[in-house]
Design a protein around this motif. Structure first.
Motif, mmCIF file in Angstrom:
data_model
loop_
_atom_site.group_PDB
_atom_site.id
_atom_site.type_symbol
_atom_site.label_atom_id
_atom_site.label_comp_id
_atom_site.label_asym_id
_atom_site.label_seq_id
_atom_site.Cartn_x
_atom_site.Cartn_y
_atom_site.Cartn_z
ATOM 1 N N SER A 59 18.581 12.892 40.165
ATOM 2 C CA SER A 59 20.105 12.418 39.947
ATOM 3 C C SER A 59 21.115 13.482 40.037
ATOM 4 O O SER A 59 22.095 13.349 40.910
ATOM 5 C CB SER A 59 20.263 11.642 38.647
ATOM 6 N N ILE A 60 20.743 14.875 39.603
ATOM 7 C CA ILE A 60 21.664 15.813 39.750
ATOM 8 C C ILE A 60 21.842 16.192 41.010
ATOM 9 O O ILE A 60 22.938 16.627 41.643
ATOM 10 C CB ILE A 60 21.189 16.910 38.606
ATOM 11 N N GLY A 119 38.678 25.978 31.096
ATOM 12 C CA GLY A 119 39.526 26.360 32.319
ATOM 13 C C GLY A 119 39.622 25.665 33.338
ATOM 14 O O GLY A 119 40.734 25.121 33.898
ATOM 15 N N ILE A 120 38.502 25.275 34.008
ATOM 16 C CA ILE A 120 38.510 24.380 35.197
ATOM 17 C C ILE A 120 39.114 22.885 34.807
ATOM 18 O O ILE A 120 39.953 22.700 35.764
ATOM 19 C CB ILE A 120 37.045 24.229 35.932
ATOM 20 N N LYS A 121 38.797 22.355 33.888
ATOM 21 C CA LYS A 121 39.269 21.124 33.735
ATOM 22 C C LYS A 121 40.954 20.936 33.351
ATOM 23 O O LYS A 121 41.460 20.039 33.661
ATOM 24 C CB LYS A 121 38.548 20.261 32.539
ATOM 25 N N SER A 122 41.189 22.034 32.677
ATOM 26 C CA SER A 122 42.690 22.182 32.421
ATOM 27 C C SER A 122 43.656 22.243 33.765
ATOM 28 O O SER A 122 44.685 21.908 33.846
ATOM 29 C CB SER A 122 42.821 23.399 31.726
ATOM 30 N N ALA A 140 34.651 21.113 45.608
ATOM 31 C CA ALA A 140 33.554 21.556 44.754
ATOM 32 C C ALA A 140 33.637 21.198 43.360
ATOM 33 O O ALA A 140 32.553 21.282 42.570
ATOM 34 C CB ALA A 140 32.991 22.986 45.157
ATOM 35 N N VAL A 141 34.721 21.165 42.893
ATOM 36 C CA VAL A 141 34.846 21.202 41.686
ATOM 37 C C VAL A 141 34.022 19.950 40.800
ATOM 38 O O VAL A 141 33.508 20.214 39.594
ATOM 39 C CB VAL A 141 36.316 21.062 41.076
ATOM 40 N N PRO A 142 34.157 18.659 41.157
ATOM 41 C CA PRO A 142 33.540 17.775 40.473
ATOM 42 C C PRO A 142 32.202 17.860 40.139
ATOM 43 O O PRO A 142 31.756 17.665 38.980
ATOM 44 C CB PRO A 142 33.833 16.468 41.399
ATOM 45 N N GLU A 143 31.587 18.592 41.149
ATOM 46 C CA GLU A 143 29.903 18.780 40.947
ATOM 47 C C GLU A 143 29.677 19.704 39.845
ATOM 48 O O GLU A 143 28.929 19.849 38.982
ATOM 49 C CB GLU A 143 29.615 19.229 42.157
ATOM 50 N N VAL A 144 30.569 21.047 40.108
ATOM 51 C CA VAL A 144 30.828 22.110 39.120
ATOM 52 C C VAL A 144 30.779 21.686 37.696
ATOM 53 O O VAL A 144 30.252 21.962 36.826
ATOM 54 C CB VAL A 144 31.809 23.209 39.513
ATOM 55 N N LEU A 145 31.840 20.857 37.669
ATOM 56 C CA LEU A 145 32.359 20.152 36.090
ATOM 57 C C LEU A 145 30.995 19.235 35.787
ATOM 58 O O LEU A 145 30.620 19.187 34.596
ATOM 59 C CB LEU A 145 33.337 19.375 36.391
ATOM 60 N N ARG A 146 30.332 18.701 36.580
ATOM 61 C CA ARG A 146 29.106 17.745 36.179
ATOM 62 C C ARG A 146 27.921 18.546 35.588
ATOM 63 O O ARG A 146 27.395 18.245 34.714
ATOM 64 C CB ARG A 146 28.969 16.892 37.373
ATOM 65 N N VAL A 147 27.728 19.615 36.354
ATOM 66 C CA VAL A 147 26.905 20.655 35.978
ATOM 67 C C VAL A 147 27.149 21.199 34.454
ATOM 68 O O VAL A 147 26.254 21.299 33.512
ATOM 69 C CB VAL A 147 26.459 21.758 36.983
ATOM 70 N N LEU A 148 28.481 21.759 34.380
ATOM 71 C CA LEU A 148 28.780 22.337 33.313
ATOM 72 C C LEU A 148 28.611 21.417 32.115
ATOM 73 O O LEU A 148 28.497 21.942 30.867
ATOM 74 C CB LEU A 148 30.298 23.017 33.481
ATOM 75 N N GLU A 149 28.958 19.979 32.213
ATOM 76 C CA GLU A 149 28.916 19.253 31.113
ATOM 77 C C GLU A 149 27.610 18.719 30.518
ATOM 78 O O GLU A 149 27.661 18.396 29.313
ATOM 79 C CB GLU A 149 29.880 17.947 31.663
ATOM 80 N N ARG A 150 26.789 19.063 31.295
ATOM 81 C CA ARG A 150 25.447 18.647 30.664
ATOM 82 C C ARG A 150 24.578 19.935 29.888
ATOM 83 O O ARG A 150 23.512 19.879 29.620
ATOM 84 C CB ARG A 150 24.536 18.315 31.670
ATOM 85 N N THR A 151 25.394 21.162 30.065
ATOM 86 C CA THR A 151 24.775 22.279 29.538
ATOM 87 C C THR A 151 25.712 22.853 28.441
ATOM 88 O O THR A 151 26.651 22.399 27.872
ATOM 89 C CB THR A 151 24.820 23.374 30.658
ATOM 90 N N ARG A 152 25.008 23.670 27.592
ATOM 91 C CA ARG A 152 25.497 24.452 26.332
ATOM 92 C C ARG A 152 25.074 25.748 26.194
ATOM 93 O O ARG A 152 24.146 26.217 26.667
ATOM 94 C CB ARG A 152 25.059 23.571 25.093
ATOM 95 N N THR A 154 25.216 26.972 43.772
ATOM 96 C CA THR A 154 26.006 27.813 44.576
ATOM 97 C C THR A 154 27.106 26.985 45.294
ATOM 98 O O THR A 154 26.885 25.713 45.812
ATOM 99 C CB THR A 154 25.289 28.424 45.432
ATOM 100 N N SER A 155 28.307 27.720 45.485
ATOM 101 C CA SER A 155 29.175 27.152 46.269
ATOM 102 C C SER A 155 30.069 28.309 47.122
ATOM 103 O O SER A 155 30.132 29.446 46.921
ATOM 104 C CB SER A 155 30.431 26.718 45.160
ATOM 105 N N ARG A 156 30.368 27.580 48.282
ATOM 106 C CA ARG A 156 31.337 28.797 49.149
ATOM 107 C C ARG A 156 32.883 28.853 48.504
ATOM 108 O O ARG A 156 33.283 27.880 47.549
ATOM 109 C CB ARG A 156 31.670 27.993 50.481
ATOM 110 N N THR A 157 33.294 29.853 48.613
ATOM 111 C CA THR A 157 34.858 30.188 48.008
ATOM 112 C C THR A 157 35.479 30.311 49.127
ATOM 113 O O THR A 157 35.013 30.519 50.271
ATOM 114 C CB THR A 157 34.714 31.572 47.310
ATOM 115 N N VAL A 158 36.648 30.174 48.949
ATOM 116 C CA VAL A 158 37.925 29.943 49.905
ATOM 117 C C VAL A 158 38.261 31.491 50.212
ATOM 118 O O VAL A 158 38.633 32.162 49.348
ATOM 119 C CB VAL A 158 39.123 29.023 49.285
ATOM 120 N N GLU A 159 38.520 31.455 51.678
ATOM 121 C CA GLU A 159 39.190 33.014 51.861
ATOM 122 C C GLU A 159 40.741 32.741 51.958
ATOM 123 O O GLU A 159 41.010 31.573 52.627
ATOM 124 C CB GLU A 159 38.516 33.209 53.346
#
Length: 363
Positions: A15-16, A135-138, A196-208, A230-235
């Motif tokens: 699912s992830i 930080g990200i969600k804010s 990329a943020v929605p997937e990063v948040l989804r992963v962060l929310e399932r971890t502690r 892993t995610s690309r970053t913006v130049e």
């Protein structure tokens, strides 16, 4: 490949990873999940070339191997399978998923063309997952959805002594969250693309707990016990936003957050196609007035508030005003003004680590 595993663990891992696997007209392999078995561990990988993720679960393997399986089909099969344990086996180009009461056969493709995920070798950084998530969600809702200026379609993260700073802006509003840390960090500031943020948040929310982050030249990775993302970053160069944050205030209004939100919800009905709302402050009369007017009617509310400073009348996009309240946890908010035509700053009275700046509307 032949193995047995717990269905619930397998379903969660699929699912992830399945969410990142997308239909791609020129690279159909991206619609698949790569499953590889080694040392009694099953690694499930997916990527869309911008984001990549690997989930690892323990299995009881009798033979190792690697296979590419259609992501959506595998997930739907597992969701509608009700036994506790499952057996997986690959014979030729057929993937078999067995339970004591069922068997499903899925056609596979060669895994040879499946992209690898980038490995970042920079110094590992240990972050608290909860701090990074906060930080990200804010701020991420303030990033631009346009691709014209990629740096504005990103969340900017940088260290500042014993603090992590998260910022996003679309040039109409700006959100900043400062997270205190137990130790100073040193890393190259990075721009995380908002897509990329929605997937990063989804992963962060399932971890502690803590996670490991590596910041590369054009990539960033997040490492947890059983997940690698892993995610690309913006130049690009993020604007020098601090220069537009007012250092003084001509007018300040402090009021209860729920009172303000309730009036904003009513005003939204009458704010018209431009979502325009008018704010008028009369400190001497102790009046804070919110009004909205459109073709369907109009509404005006006077709110009880603590007010100081000069008179001001100014218009804002109501949607921009309400977006920030998801990041404000206190009971009271502070609105500061520096006259008509200048930005308003919203803060949580009980938590000064968050700042939200909104530009006024011209009409």
């Amino acid at each position: 490949m032949k193995l047995e595993c717990v269905r619930e663990q397998l379903t969660e891992a699929v699912s992830i990873t399945e969410r990142i696997a997308k239909r791609h007209p020129t690279l159909p392999i991206l619609n698949y999940l790569l499953l590889s078995v080694k040392n009694n561990s099953l690694v499930i990988r997916s990527t869309n070339l911008e984001l990549g993720i690997e989930a690892t679960i323990p299995v009881k393997a009798t033979s190792e191997g690697i296979v590419a399986v259609p992501a959506e089909i595998l997930l739907n099969t597992l969701i509608n399978t009700y036994n506790t344990s499952v057996s997986l086996e690959v014979k030729g180009n057929t993937f078999s998923l067995k339970t004591p009461t069922s068997e499903t056969l899925i056609t596979t493709v060669s895994p040879d063309d499946f992209p690898t995920l980038p490995t970042i070798t920079t110094k590992p950084l240990r972050f608290n997952e909860g701090d990074f998530l906060k930080g990200i969600k804010s701020v991420w809702y303030s990033a631009s959805l346009s691709t014209v200026k990629p740096e504005l379609g990103s969340v900017y993260v940088y260290p500042e002594g014993n603090k992590l700073v998260f910022v996003a802006t679309d040039s109409f509003r700006l959100a900043e969250r400062i997270i205190p840390t137990k130790q100073p960090y040193e890393f190259k500031p990075f721009l995380l693309p908002v897509r990329a943020v929605p997937e990063v948040l989804r992963v962060l929310e399932r971890t502690r707990g803590d996670m490991t982050v590596r910041v590369g030249e054009h990539q960033i990775s997040f490492i947890f016990n059983d997940l690698y993302l892993t995610s690309r970053t913006v130049e690009g160069t993020f604007p020098d936003y601090r220069q537009i944050i007012p250092k003084e205030k001509a007018t300040e209004v402090v009021l209860l957050k729920q009172d303000l939100l309730l009036i904003f919800k009513k005003a939204m009905v009458f704010s018209g196609k431009f979502n325009q709302v008018g704010i008028t402050v009369y400190p001497k009369k102790k009046q804070f007035i919110i009004s909205a007017k459109s073709d369907i009617g109009e509404t005006t509310d006077t709110v009880t508030a603590a007010i100081m400073g000069e008179d001001v009348t100014i218009n804002f996009n109501l949607k921009y005003l309400t977006d920030c309240f998801q990041a404000i946890t206190g009971d009271s908010v502070s609105l500061t003004f520096n006259g008509s035509g200048k930005p308003m700053v919203i803060r949580d009275v009980s938590d000064t680590s968050f700042l939200y700046l909104v530009m006024p509307m011209n009409r």
